[in-house]
Motif scaffolding. Structure first.
Motif, PDB file in Angstrom:
ATOM      1  N   HIS A 151       0.849  -1.523  -0.068  1.00  0.00           N
ATOM      2  CA  HIS A 151       0.091  -0.225   0.170  1.00  0.00           C
ATOM      3  C   HIS A 151       1.093   1.468   0.091  1.00  0.00           C
ATOM      4  N   LEU A 152       1.781   1.089   0.409  1.00  0.00           N
ATOM      5  CA  LEU A 152       2.813   2.217   0.324  1.00  0.00           C
ATOM      6  C   LEU A 152       3.124   3.389  -0.556  1.00  0.00           C
ATOM      7  N   VAL A 153       3.489   2.991  -1.927  1.00  0.00           N
ATOM      8  CA  VAL A 153       3.813   3.213  -3.124  1.00  0.00           C
ATOM      9  C   VAL A 153       2.512   4.865  -3.252  1.00  0.00           C
ATOM     10  N   GLU A 154       1.226   4.032  -3.072  1.00  0.00           N
ATOM     11  CA  GLU A 154       0.655   5.003  -3.884  1.00  0.00           C
ATOM     12  C   GLU A 154       0.469   6.351  -1.911  1.00  0.00           C
ATOM     13  N   ALA A 155       0.492   5.308  -0.926  1.00  0.00           N
ATOM     14  CA  ALA A 155       0.052   6.569   0.141  1.00  0.00           C
ATOM     15  C   ALA A 155       1.784   7.190   0.072  1.00  0.00           C
ATOM     16  N   ARG A 156       2.545   7.150  -0.585  1.00  0.00           N
ATOM     17  CA  ARG A 156       3.691   7.933  -0.290  1.00  0.00           C
ATOM     18  C   ARG A 156       3.599   9.098  -1.043  1.00  0.00           C
ATOM     19  N   GLU A 157       3.052   8.601  -2.240  1.00  0.00           N
ATOM     20  CA  GLU A 157       2.629  10.206  -2.783  1.00  0.00           C
ATOM     21  C   GLU A 157       1.633  10.719  -2.574  1.00  0.00           C
ATOM     22  N   SER A 158       0.871  10.459  -1.778  1.00  0.00           N
ATOM     23  CA  SER A 158      -0.632  11.585  -1.228  1.00  0.00           C
ATOM     24  C   SER A 158      -0.159  12.211  -0.247  1.00  0.00           C
ATOM     25  N   ILE A 159       1.032  11.729   0.171  1.00  0.00           N
ATOM     26  CA  ILE A 159       1.613  12.368   1.719  1.00  0.00           C
ATOM     27  C   ILE A 159       2.857  13.513   1.044  1.00  0.00           C
ATOM     28  N   LYS A 160       3.466  13.031   0.009  1.00  0.00           N
ATOM     29  CA  LYS A 160       4.534  14.020  -0.375  1.00  0.00           C
ATOM     30  C   LYS A 160       3.815  15.307  -0.492  1.00  0.00           C
ATOM     31  N   GLN A 161       2.837  15.075  -1.785  1.00  0.00           N
ATOM     32  CA  GLN A 161       1.607  16.152  -1.499  1.00  0.00           C
ATOM     33  C   GLN A 161       0.694  17.538  -0.503  1.00  0.00           C
ATOM     34  N   ILE A 162       0.841  16.281   0.225  1.00  0.00           N
ATOM     35  CA  ILE A 162      -0.356  17.339   1.383  1.00  0.00           C
ATOM     36  C   ILE A 162       1.551  17.714   2.090  1.00  0.00           C
ATOM     37  N   ILE A 163       2.028  17.035   2.437  1.00  0.00           N
ATOM     38  CA  ILE A 163       3.126  17.720   3.204  1.00  0.00           C
ATOM     39  C   ILE A 163       3.240  18.841   1.479  1.00  0.00           C
ATOM     40  N   ARG A 164       3.115  18.699   0.647  1.00  0.00           N
ATOM     41  CA  ARG A 164       4.128  19.742  -0.234  1.00  0.00           C
ATOM     42  C   ARG A 164       2.654  21.359   0.023  1.00  0.00           C
ATOM     43  N   ASP A 165       1.718  21.227   0.331  1.00  0.00           N
ATOM     44  CA  ASP A 165       0.327  21.277   0.550  1.00  0.00           C
ATOM     45  C   ASP A 165       0.261  22.290   1.227  1.00  0.00           C
ATOM     46  N   GLY A 166       0.507  21.669   2.241  1.00  0.00           N
ATOM     47  CA  GLY A 166       0.200  21.969   3.735  1.00  0.00           C
ATOM     48  C   GLY A 166       1.338  22.849   4.625  1.00  0.00           C
ATOM     49  N   SER A 167       0.775  22.874   5.832  1.00  0.00           N
ATOM     50  CA  SER A 167       1.287  23.669   7.229  1.00  0.00           C
ATOM     51  C   SER A 167       2.996  23.257   7.130  1.00  0.00           C
ATOM     52  N   GLY A 168       2.814  21.889   7.425  1.00  0.00           N
ATOM     53  CA  GLY A 168       3.763  21.351   7.822  1.00  0.00           C
ATOM     54  C   GLY A 168       3.665  20.072   8.888  1.00  0.00           C
ATOM     55  N   ARG A 169       2.860  20.553   9.219  1.00  0.00           N
ATOM     56  CA  ARG A 169       2.108  20.593  11.293  1.00  0.00           C
ATOM     57  C   ARG A 169       1.166  19.002  10.517  1.00  0.00           C
ATOM     58  N   ILE A 170       1.350  17.775  11.170  1.00  0.00           N
ATOM     59  CA  ILE A 170       0.908  16.688  10.466  1.00  0.00           C
ATOM     60  C   ILE A 170       0.573  15.791  12.036  1.00  0.00           C
ATOM     61  N   VAL A 171      -0.482  15.433  12.105  1.00  0.00           N
ATOM     62  CA  VAL A 171      -1.170  14.105  12.597  1.00  0.00           C
ATOM     63  C   VAL A 171      -1.406  12.802  12.288  1.00  0.00           C
ATOM     64  N   LEU A 172      -0.358  12.034  12.216  1.00  0.00           N
ATOM     65  CA  LEU A 172      -0.271  10.372  11.692  1.00  0.00           C
ATOM     66  C   LEU A 172      -1.284   9.432  12.618  1.00  0.00           C
ATOM     67  N   ASP A 173      -2.679   9.504  12.405  1.00  0.00           N
ATOM     68  CA  ASP A 173      -2.772   8.975  13.190  1.00  0.00           C
ATOM     69  C   ASP A 173      -2.653   7.264  12.702  1.00  0.00           C
ATOM     70  N   LEU A 174      -2.446   6.353  13.247  1.00  0.00           N
ATOM     71  CA  LEU A 174      -2.412   4.931  13.749  1.00  0.00           C
ATOM     72  C   LEU A 174      -3.098   3.761  14.121  1.00  0.00           C
ATOM     73  N   SER A 175      -3.751   4.396  14.630  1.00  0.00           N
ATOM     74  CA  SER A 175      -5.313   3.653  15.375  1.00  0.00           C
ATOM     75  C   SER A 175      -5.997   2.285  14.983  1.00  0.00           C
ATOM     76  N   LEU A 176      -5.962   3.066  13.674  1.00  0.00           N
ATOM     77  CA  LEU A 176      -6.113   1.389  12.776  1.00  0.00           C
ATOM     78  C   LEU A 176      -5.846   0.705  12.198  1.00  0.00           C
ATOM     79  N   VAL A 177      -4.232   1.093  12.571  1.00  0.00           N
ATOM     80  CA  VAL A 177      -3.130  -0.438  11.533  1.00  0.00           C
ATOM     81  C   VAL A 177      -3.422  -0.861  13.253  1.00  0.00           C
ATOM     82  N   LYS A 178      -3.111  -2.169  12.076  1.00  0.00           N
ATOM     83  CA  LYS A 178      -3.224  -3.376  12.932  1.00  0.00           C
ATOM     84  C   LYS A 178      -1.923  -4.389  13.101  1.00  0.00           C
ATOM     85  N   PHE A 179      -1.667  -4.081  12.075  1.00  0.00           N
ATOM     86  CA  PHE A 179       0.057  -4.884  11.268  1.00  0.00           C
ATOM     87  C   PHE A 179       0.783  -3.767   9.934  1.00  0.00           C
TER      88      PHE A 179
END
Length: 121
Positions: free
Chosen positions: A23-51
């Motif tokens: 799942h990471l290729v798509e996620a990495r591209e999305s994250i790069k765009q979020i950081i590029r377009d955003g404030s640089g302040r990020i909350v990464l919620d891992l509560s749903l990650v089971k593995f």
């Protein structure tokens, strides 16, 4: 998609559903765009990650590096995260690199406190 994104109080909130190599290729591209377009302040919620595999462990680290280059930071939420994920973070000592919070609201509020620290007494 393995992540969801929204903005609250000027902070990018990213909820990860899966952090495995497939799942990471798509996620990495999305994250790069979020950081590029955003404030640089990020909350990464891992509560749903089971593995999380070793490749998935690199995503939060990469996010942190990119955010800090922009003068930001990444706060983690690991409230209901599966024990194997929590133990992996501890084993790799990433719990000493990231600020970890029990909920998204606490992580968001910490950014506000970071910007407006209390005066020394």
């Amino acid at each position: 998609m393995s992540i969801e994104h929204y903005i609250e109080r000027g902070i990018d909130i990213v909820t990860a559903k899966s952090l495995m190599m497939c799942h990471l290729v798509e996620a990495r591209e999305s994250i790069k765009q979020i950081i590029r377009d955003g404030s640089g302040r990020i909350v990464l919620d891992l509560s749903l990650v089971k593995f999380m595999d070793g490749s998935g462990l690199g995503l939060p680290v990469s996010m942190l590096q990119q955010a800090r280059r922009r003068g930001g930071d990444v706060h983690l939420v690991m409230s209901n995260t599966h024990n194997s994920v929590t133990e992996l973070f501890k084993l790799c000592r990433l719990n000493t690199v990231f600020r970890v919070f029990p909920d998204v609201a606490g992580a968001i509020n910490a950014f506000s406190l970071d910007q407006n620290p209390s005066p020394p007494t």
